[in-house]
Design a protein around this motif. Structure first.
Motif, PDB file in Angstrom:
ATOM      1  N   ILE A 326       0.829  -1.211   0.000  1.00 33.71           N
ATOM      2  CA  ILE A 326       0.000   0.000   0.000  1.00 33.71           C
ATOM      3  C   ILE A 326       0.861   1.258   0.000  1.00 33.71           C
ATOM      4  CG2 ILE A 326      -1.653   1.320   1.387  1.00 33.71           C
ATOM      5  CD1 ILE A 326      -2.905  -1.335   2.216  1.00 33.71           C
ATOM      6  N   ALA A 327       2.002   1.208   0.688  1.00 32.79           N
ATOM      7  CA  ALA A 327       2.871   2.383   0.766  1.00 32.79           C
ATOM      8  C   ALA A 327       3.408   2.792  -0.599  1.00 32.79           C
ATOM      9  CB  ALA A 327       4.034   2.103   1.721  1.00 32.79           C
ATOM     10  N   GLU A 328       3.481   1.832  -1.528  1.00 35.77           N
ATOM     11  CA  GLU A 328       4.030   2.114  -2.856  1.00 35.77           C
ATOM     12  C   GLU A 328       2.978   2.527  -3.864  1.00 35.77           C
ATOM     13  OE1 GLU A 328       7.240   2.178  -3.420  1.00 35.77           O
ATOM     14  OE2 GLU A 328       7.640   1.623  -1.343  1.00 35.77           O
ATOM     15  N   LEU A 329       1.687   2.512  -3.493  1.00 37.54           N
ATOM     16  CA  LEU A 329       0.620   2.761  -4.457  1.00 37.54           C
ATOM     17  C   LEU A 329       0.067   4.173  -4.326  1.00 37.54           C
ATOM     18  CD1 LEU A 329      -1.407  -0.573  -4.089  1.00 37.54           C
ATOM     19  CD2 LEU A 329       0.414  -0.049  -5.710  1.00 37.54           C
ATOM     20  N   ASP A 330      -0.302   4.752  -5.463  1.00 35.53           N
ATOM     21  CA  ASP A 330      -1.007   6.025  -5.404  1.00 35.53           C
ATOM     22  C   ASP A 330      -2.492   5.753  -5.177  1.00 35.53           C
ATOM     23  OD1 ASP A 330      -2.000   5.113  -7.825  1.00 35.53           O
ATOM     24  OD2 ASP A 330      -0.728   6.417  -9.036  1.00 35.53           O
ATOM     25  N   VAL A 331      -3.274   6.806  -4.950  1.00 30.56           N
ATOM     26  CA  VAL A 331      -4.676   6.640  -4.581  1.00 30.56           C
ATOM     27  C   VAL A 331      -5.489   5.912  -5.657  1.00 30.56           C
ATOM     28  CG1 VAL A 331      -6.822   7.866  -4.041  1.00 30.56           C
ATOM     29  CG2 VAL A 331      -4.671   8.610  -3.022  1.00 30.56           C
ATOM     30  N   PRO A 332      -5.399   6.289  -6.948  1.00 34.09           N
ATOM     31  CA  PRO A 332      -6.184   5.570  -7.970  1.00 34.09           C
ATOM     32  C   PRO A 332      -5.854   4.086  -8.030  1.00 34.09           C
ATOM     33  CG  PRO A 332      -5.366   7.648  -8.849  1.00 34.09           C
ATOM     34  CD  PRO A 332      -4.672   7.442  -7.545  1.00 34.09           C
ATOM     35  N   THR A 333      -4.549   3.766  -7.868  1.00 36.76           N
ATOM     36  CA  THR A 333      -4.146   2.354  -7.917  1.00 36.76           C
ATOM     37  C   THR A 333      -4.686   1.593  -6.715  1.00 36.76           C
ATOM     38  OG1 THR A 333      -2.126   3.044  -9.045  1.00 36.76           O
ATOM     39  CG2 THR A 333      -2.194   0.794  -8.193  1.00 36.76           C
ATOM     40  N   ARG A 334      -4.694   2.246  -5.546  1.00 39.64           N
ATOM     41  CA  ARG A 334      -5.250   1.588  -4.355  1.00 39.64           C
ATOM     42  C   ARG A 334      -6.724   1.270  -4.563  1.00 39.64           C
ATOM     43  NH1 ARG A 334      -2.908   5.293   0.622  1.00 39.64           N
ATOM     44  NH2 ARG A 334      -0.684   5.007   0.208  1.00 39.64           N
ATOM     45  N   ARG A 335      -7.446   2.234  -5.135  1.00 39.19           N
ATOM     46  CA  ARG A 335      -8.871   2.000  -5.367  1.00 39.19           C
ATOM     47  C   ARG A 335      -9.088   0.844  -6.332  1.00 39.19           C
ATOM     48  NH1 ARG A 335     -10.637   8.368  -6.092  1.00 39.19           N
ATOM     49  NH2 ARG A 335     -10.561   8.912  -3.876  1.00 39.19           N
ATOM     50  N   LYS A 336      -8.283   0.805  -7.404  1.00 40.77           N
ATOM     51  CA  LYS A 336      -8.425  -0.276  -8.370  1.00 40.77           C
ATOM     52  C   LYS A 336      -8.116  -1.624  -7.734  1.00 40.77           C
ATOM     53  CE  LYS A 336      -9.118  -2.056 -12.420  1.00 40.77           C
ATOM     54  NZ  LYS A 336     -10.489  -2.120 -12.963  1.00 40.77           N
ATOM     55  N   LEU A 337      -7.065  -1.639  -6.895  1.00 38.62           N
ATOM     56  CA  LEU A 337      -6.709  -2.881  -6.209  1.00 38.62           C
ATOM     57  C   LEU A 337      -7.846  -3.336  -5.308  1.00 38.62           C
ATOM     58  CD1 LEU A 337      -4.648  -5.053  -5.452  1.00 38.62           C
ATOM     59  CD2 LEU A 337      -3.732  -3.494  -3.725  1.00 38.62           C
ATOM     60  N   THR A 338      -8.465  -2.389  -4.615  1.00 39.10           N
ATOM     61  CA  THR A 338      -9.605  -2.726  -3.741  1.00 39.10           C
ATOM     62  C   THR A 338     -10.750  -3.327  -4.541  1.00 39.10           C
ATOM     63  OG1 THR A 338      -9.016  -0.927  -2.230  1.00 39.10           O
ATOM     64  CG2 THR A 338     -11.250  -1.797  -2.075  1.00 39.10           C
ATOM     65  N   LEU A 340     -10.569  -4.909  -7.382  1.00 33.87           N
ATOM     66  CA  LEU A 340     -10.194  -6.251  -7.834  1.00 33.87           C
ATOM     67  C   LEU A 340     -10.320  -7.270  -6.710  1.00 33.87           C
ATOM     68  CD1 LEU A 340      -7.041  -5.375  -9.987  1.00 33.87           C
ATOM     69  CD2 LEU A 340      -9.288  -6.101 -10.819  1.00 33.87           C
ATOM     70  N   LEU A 341      -9.913  -6.872  -5.500  1.00 30.54           N
ATOM     71  CA  LEU A 341     -10.002  -7.788  -4.363  1.00 30.54           C
ATOM     72  C   LEU A 341     -11.460  -8.106  -4.024  1.00 30.54           C
ATOM     73  CD1 LEU A 341      -7.230  -6.335  -2.033  1.00 30.54           C
ATOM     74  CD2 LEU A 341      -7.159  -8.486  -3.298  1.00 30.54           C
ATOM     75  N   VAL A 342     -12.320  -7.089  -4.103  1.00 33.35           N
ATOM     76  CA  VAL A 342     -13.742  -7.307  -3.836  1.00 33.35           C
ATOM     77  C   VAL A 342     -14.334  -8.249  -4.880  1.00 33.35           C
ATOM     78  CG1 VAL A 342     -16.000  -6.210  -3.795  1.00 33.35           C
ATOM     79  CG2 VAL A 342     -14.081  -5.132  -2.637  1.00 33.35           C
ATOM     80  N   ASP A 343     -13.996  -8.008  -6.170  1.00 33.28           N
ATOM     81  CA  ASP A 343     -14.490  -8.891  -7.237  1.00 33.28           C
ATOM     82  C   ASP A 343     -14.009 -10.315  -7.024  1.00 33.28           C
ATOM     83  OD1 ASP A 343     -15.751  -6.762  -8.388  1.00 33.28           O
ATOM     84  OD2 ASP A 343     -14.189  -6.372  -9.876  1.00 33.28           O
ATOM     85  N   TYR A 344     -12.732 -10.443  -6.612  1.00 27.86           N
ATOM     86  CA  TYR A 344     -12.182 -11.784  -6.389  1.00 27.86           C
ATOM     87  C   TYR A 344     -12.923 -12.481  -5.248  1.00 27.86           C
ATOM     88  CZ  TYR A 344      -9.024 -15.408  -4.701  1.00 27.86           C
ATOM     89  OH  TYR A 344      -8.511 -16.591  -4.266  1.00 27.86           O
ATOM     90  N   LYS A 345     -13.205 -11.705  -4.167  1.00 28.24           N
ATOM     91  CA  LYS A 345     -13.902 -12.279  -3.018  1.00 28.24           C
ATOM     92  C   LYS A 345     -15.296 -12.753  -3.419  1.00 28.24           C
ATOM     93  CE  LYS A 345     -14.548 -13.248   1.334  1.00 28.24           C
ATOM     94  NZ  LYS A 345     -13.839 -14.369   1.974  1.00 28.24           N
ATOM     95  N   ILE A 346     -15.991 -11.945  -4.243  1.00 22.44           N
ATOM     96  CA  ILE A 346     -17.334 -12.311  -4.685  1.00 22.44           C
ATOM     97  C   ILE A 346     -17.295 -13.595  -5.500  1.00 22.44           C
ATOM     98  CG2 ILE A 346     -19.250 -11.629  -6.182  1.00 22.44           C
ATOM     99  CD1 ILE A 346     -18.692  -8.740  -5.346  1.00 22.44           C
TER     100      ILE A 346
END
Length: 363
Positions: A326-338, A340-346
């Protein structure tokens, strides 16, 4: 036979029923849509009285709710009782009802008031005369609706629970009635024993309800000190957790660097990308028909020694690893990662349910 069956009003207006001459006369006088009308229906806001026994002591600022009702419409119907049925369950409350109204709101006081404030003339309603045959049942109907929406002020919720406790006798019985645990009931009732100063700080948002529920179980003279100790403990636990996380992250970054074997050491290009690995001397020896001994000391190119430092990731510590990423990611990338993780969980949940269903069908 239920009261609704005797009076001809059901929770869904689902069927027209034979009703008594008394109720027929009431319906004729009030024009109450208790027969055969599918829910929800629309009624004039002027025909519905606010509930004088609403669990919420104050409606608060209705500006946002009024704007939402005006701009986006009403999503959920309010629950009401006929005025006559309400007064049957609440004898002596006639003076608390608004004049010239034919119904009383049970769940939806704020929405009704906001609709009036927004200038709306009608509101969607669900008429249900079975919401209560006595004051306690009517209060319970309103309280349960607010609890499920988490829509009550903390102290108002505690006061309503205290009223219901007098009806049900024990916290266990009340908890079972509300489908909650006894601890849930006990924690909320504890707010009623707070000192006036702490209640004021709860109302203003200065103190959290979670902490004050624990403080309320202490004697009045001990509450301030106990609150101070709880705050200190929480602050220390938060600081310790942060320190442990920082220590894990720092430790993972200070691991000794490892240089890959010479024959695989990547060279650096101006572009910053790793170049094709440089072959070892033995590789050239094979190409020239020579042995490794013959190539010793020759002028063949030597593999580059420099290699980028390798950080050992804390692969067995998910928390520290996520901190690094997370420390290496900018805000847009963090949101995209979130996302993707939600989609994966679903998708993973769907897959597991499908497997369980398949296994169950095979049995």
């Amino acid at each position: 036979m239920s009261k609704a069956a005797r009076l001809g009003a059901g929770t869904s207006f689902g069927q027209t029923q034979n009703i008594s001459a008394r109720r027929a006369a009431i319906n004729a006088n009030t024009s109450a849509p208790t027969e055969g009308a599918p829910p929800p229906v629309k009624l004039s806001v002027d025909l519905i009285s606010l509930n004088p026994d609403n669990p919420r002591s104050e409606l608060g600022d209705l500006t946002d709710l009024s704007a939402s009702l005006r701009d986006h419409g009403q999503k959920t119907a309010i629950s009401i009782m006929g005025r006559f049925a309400y007064l049957e369950g609440n004898p002596g409350r006639e003076d608390g009802l608004e004049e010239d109204t034919k119904y009383v709101v049970i769940d939806g006081n704020s929405r009704l008031a906001a609709a009036r404030e927004a200038g709306l003339t009608e509101i969607k309603v669900m008429l249900d005369d079975e919401l209560g045959s006595n004051p306690e049942e009517i209060l319970e109907s309103a309280l349960v609706a607010n609890i499920h929406r988490q829509d009550l002020d903390h102290l108002d919720e505690a006061k309503a629970l205290d009223q219901l406790l007098k009806v049900h006798g024990t916290q266990e019985a009340l908890a079972a009635r509300l489908h909650r645990s006894q601890g849930w009931v006990s924690q909320r009732l504890a707010l009623l024993t707070l000192t006036p100063e702490l209640k004021q700080r709860l109302q203003s948002g200065e103190e959290s309800a979670a902490l004050l529920r624990r403080v309320g179980k202490k004697k009045a003279e001990e509450q301030e000190e106990h609150l101070r100790l709880l705050k200190e403990k929480e602050a220390q636990e938060a600081a310790d957790k942060k320190a442990r996380t920082n220590q894990r992250v720092a430790s993972s970054r200070q691991q000794p660097t490892q240089t890959p074997p010479a024959e695989y050491a990547p060279s650096k290009e101006p572009s910053g990308r790793a170049a094709t690995p440089v072959p070892s001397p033995d590789h050239y020896a094979v190409m020239n028909g020579s042995t490794s001994d013959e190539t010793a000391g020759s002028d063949l190119p030597k593999p580059r020694e420099e290699a980028g430092s390798v950080v050992r990731l804390p692969s067995r510590d998910p928390e520290a690893l996520s901190e690094l990423i997370i420390a290496e990611l900018d805000v847009p990338t963090r949101r995209k990662l979130t996302e993707l993780l939600v989609d994966y969980k679903i998708e993973e949940t769907k897959r597991m349910r499908a497997e369980q269903a398949s296994a169950a069908s095979e049995k």
